[in-house]
Structures are given as structure tokens and as C-alpha cells.
Design an enzyme around this catalytic site. Structure first.
Site, PDB file in Angstrom:
ATOM      1  N   CYS A 102      -2.405  -0.424  -1.347  1.00 39.84           N
ATOM      2  CA  CYS A 102      -3.233   0.783  -1.366  1.00 39.84           C
ATOM      3  C   CYS A 102      -3.551   1.035  -2.829  1.00 39.84           C
ATOM      4  O   CYS A 102      -2.676   1.445  -3.578  1.00 39.84           O
ATOM      5  CB  CYS A 102      -2.516   1.989  -0.751  1.00 39.84           C
ATOM      6  SG  CYS A 102      -3.465   3.511  -0.968  1.00 39.84           S
ATOM      7  N   CYS A 105      -3.450   5.088  -3.819  1.00 41.77           N
ATOM      8  CA  CYS A 105      -2.195   5.855  -3.925  1.00 41.77           C
ATOM      9  C   CYS A 105      -1.070   4.936  -3.464  1.00 41.77           C
ATOM     10  O   CYS A 105      -0.741   3.981  -4.159  1.00 41.77           O
ATOM     11  CB  CYS A 105      -2.272   7.155  -3.140  1.00 41.77           C
ATOM     12  SG  CYS A 105      -3.019   7.021  -1.509  1.00 41.77           S
ATOM     13  N   SER A 106      -0.482   5.207  -2.312  1.00 44.75           N
ATOM     14  CA  SER A 106       0.572   4.312  -1.834  1.00 44.75           C
ATOM     15  C   SER A 106       0.675   4.372  -0.320  1.00 44.75           C
ATOM     16  O   SER A 106       1.762   4.366   0.223  1.00 44.75           O
ATOM     17  CB  SER A 106       1.904   4.677  -2.483  1.00 44.75           C
ATOM     18  OG  SER A 106       2.194   6.033  -2.217  1.00 44.75           O
TER      19      SER A 106
END
Lengths: 198, 95
Positions: A102, A105-106
Site C-alpha cells: 500500500c 499508507c499501510s
């Protein structure tokens, strides 16, 4: 929290977390018990869940088809609740290797893999995985042959991804539980592959 | 939900725009051309949600497949290598 027994003042973000949590409790929006229950639930999610899904797909071709067609719905069969339409399972084949990142972000399939590893959230992985995936995978110890196509999946919005790795050779006739033990977190992110038993 | 304007297999270009705010279209893919891999469904527009609005009508969301060598001209590796990105319809135009 530091476990070294040395006093450290809260950082900016820790202070913000404590302040927000206490305000929410004071205002009666959530209770301490609900917060604790949520943390417990978060800790209970581990990559073993994802491994169960992978092992089932390896032994049951019909389940595998349903999993690739609609990941969330297929996981319900194993008692795993995933919000509708959210899970996309991508399948490794001898010709294609998949990996997840991603860049924004995560985003991570927490329901199936639990809390993401720190490197998954690092700027290094996030920026380089889309730019030079072969180099990054080699740093993980995974050399993808030049003739295999790499598909990097950037989970930028509402979907969550999980890699269905290739079943290792030498596992014919194995029961699901034994197969599941071969599947680790990194192989479902796509930075590793399950090893053949030796 | 807004009508889905694209189908799997359609060639699409990501808008080369740089608005402020909470944007889920990564910088590196803006201006690139790719192929719709699938329609993922429709979801409230995150740019609107970030402004505390309802994000409706829901925006169709696509997975678009890009050839790495077209995204990064100096890409080294199999020329068939791809990156797939989720992009909302309002960021896509037909080529």
C-alpha cells in the site's frame, strides 16, 4: 511503551491517543471494556487465519474457484467475517508472482493476517515495491525468475489483498492442518513462497 | 451509485491532476494509461468522506493494470511485469 523501566515522557502521538481515549470514555461514547475487547480481538487475529484459507484452497478446487471469484464470501465458509466485496485473493502460478503493497499508507488484510509487520509500513518498502519489485524481493531472499511475470498490487482504496501462494511440491495427500503450517505471513503478502518439505 | 462507465479490458488514462485534500490516487500513476482489470464495486468518494460529507453517489472503483515499463521508462525486469492500482471512476478518462 518502553520495558526498560526508565521514565520517558509521552510522545506527541501517545499523548493524543490517551487524551482522545479518555475523552471518548468520559463522554460515554465507548467504555474501557469495549476498548479492551477491541484490542484483544485485534491481537487474536493472526496469520494462521490466512493460512487456513490457503490450505483449504489447495485441497479443494471448488473452494479455490469461489475464493478467487469472491474472497470475502468464500472466507465466510470458514467462519471468517470480512466486510462484503473487500477481499481480493490473487493467485500465484508458475507464470505469475503476486505481491501486495500500500503505497499511500499501510492497508493490509488484518482480518486474515493480523497486525502488519513494521517493514510493510516503512517508506522504503512502500515506495520501492512498485518501482523495483524484483530488487526488493531479492532483498527478502526471493529471486523471481526473469520469465515469471510480477504483479504488484497497490491497495490504494477499499479492497484488501491476499496472495494465494503455489502449493509446494512433495505435499501430495497432506491434510489441511499440515499444509497450513507451511504457509507463513510473508508468503501471503508475496515477499516469500512456502518451502517444500525436506 | 454513479453508472459504471468502463468495462474490463477498456483502455483508460488516469487524470493528471493535483488537487489538494485526501486523494487515494497515487502520484506515480497520474497521467498513466492502463487497462481495466475489474470493477470492484462502488464506494463513497473518499475525498468527500474526508471532508465529513457523505461521499454519495458512490463512485465505481476499478482495478487498473499498468505495464511497469510504461510507468517507469527505465524499469528493469520482465517487460510483462505489471502494477495494479485501485482507482475511482472520476479519476479515469477513456483513451
Amino acid at each position: 511503551m518502553s520495558e526498560q523501566g526508565k521514565y520517558r515522557p509521552l510522545t506527541y502521538f501517545q499523548l493524543m491517543e490517551v487524551t482522545l481515549r479518555e475523552l471518548l470514555v468520559e463522554k460515554g461514547i465507548v467504555t474501557e471494556e469495549q476498548i479492551q475487547a477491541e484490542i484483544d480481538e485485534m491481537r487474536a487475529r493472526t496469520p494462521e487465519r490466512g493460512a487456513r484459507v490457503v490450505a483449504r484452497a489447495w485441497v479443494d478446487p471448488e473452494f479455490r474457484k469461489r475464493l478467487l471469484a469472491n474472497g470475502s464470501k468464500a472466507c465466510e465458509e470458514l467462519g471468517l467475517e470480512i466486510p462484503a466485496l473487500k477481499l481480493v485473493v490473487v493467485e500465484n502460478t508458475p507464470q505469475v508472482h503476486n505481491a501486495i503493497v500500500c503505497t499511500l499508507c499501510s492497508c493490509y488484510p488484518r482480518v486474515l493476517l493480523g497486525i502488519p509487520p513494521d517493514w510493510y509500513k516503512s517508506r522504503n518498502y512502500r515506495s520501492r515495491m512498485v518501482r523495483e519489485p524484483r530488487v526488493v524481493l531479492e532483498e527478502f531472499g526471493l529471486k523471481i525468475p526473469e520469465n515469471v511475470q510480477i504483479r504488484v498490487h497497490d491497495s490504494t482504496a477499499d479492497m484488501r489483498y491476499m496472495v494465494l501462494p503455489l502449493r509446494p511440491a512433495g505435499t501430495d495427500g497432506w491434510p489441511e492442518e499440515r499444509l497450513a503450517a507451511l504457509v507463513n505471513r510473508d508468503s501471503m503478502i508475496g515477499v516469500a513462497v512456502p518451502k517444500s518439505p525436506t | 451509485m454513479a453508472d459504471a462507465r468502463f468495462r474490463p479490458g477498456d483502455r483508460v488514462r488516469v487524470m493528471q491532476a493535483y488537487p489538494l485534500g485526501h486523494i487515494r490516487t497515487p502520484y506515480y500513476i497520474r497521467g498513466c494509461t492502463g487497462t481495466v482489470e475489474r470493477l470492484c464495486g462502488a464506494f463513497p468518494n473518499p475525498e468527500e468522506l474526508a471532508q465529513m460529507r457523505d461521499g454519495l453517489p458512490a463512485q465505481p472503483l476499478y482495478r487498473v493494470r499498468f505495464l511497469q515499463k510504461e510507468v517507469w521508462p527505465d524499469y528493469r525486469g520482465n517487460p510483462a511485469d505489471v502494477v495494479e492500482v485501485e482507482i475511482y471512476q472520476h479519476w479515469l478518462e477513456k483513451t
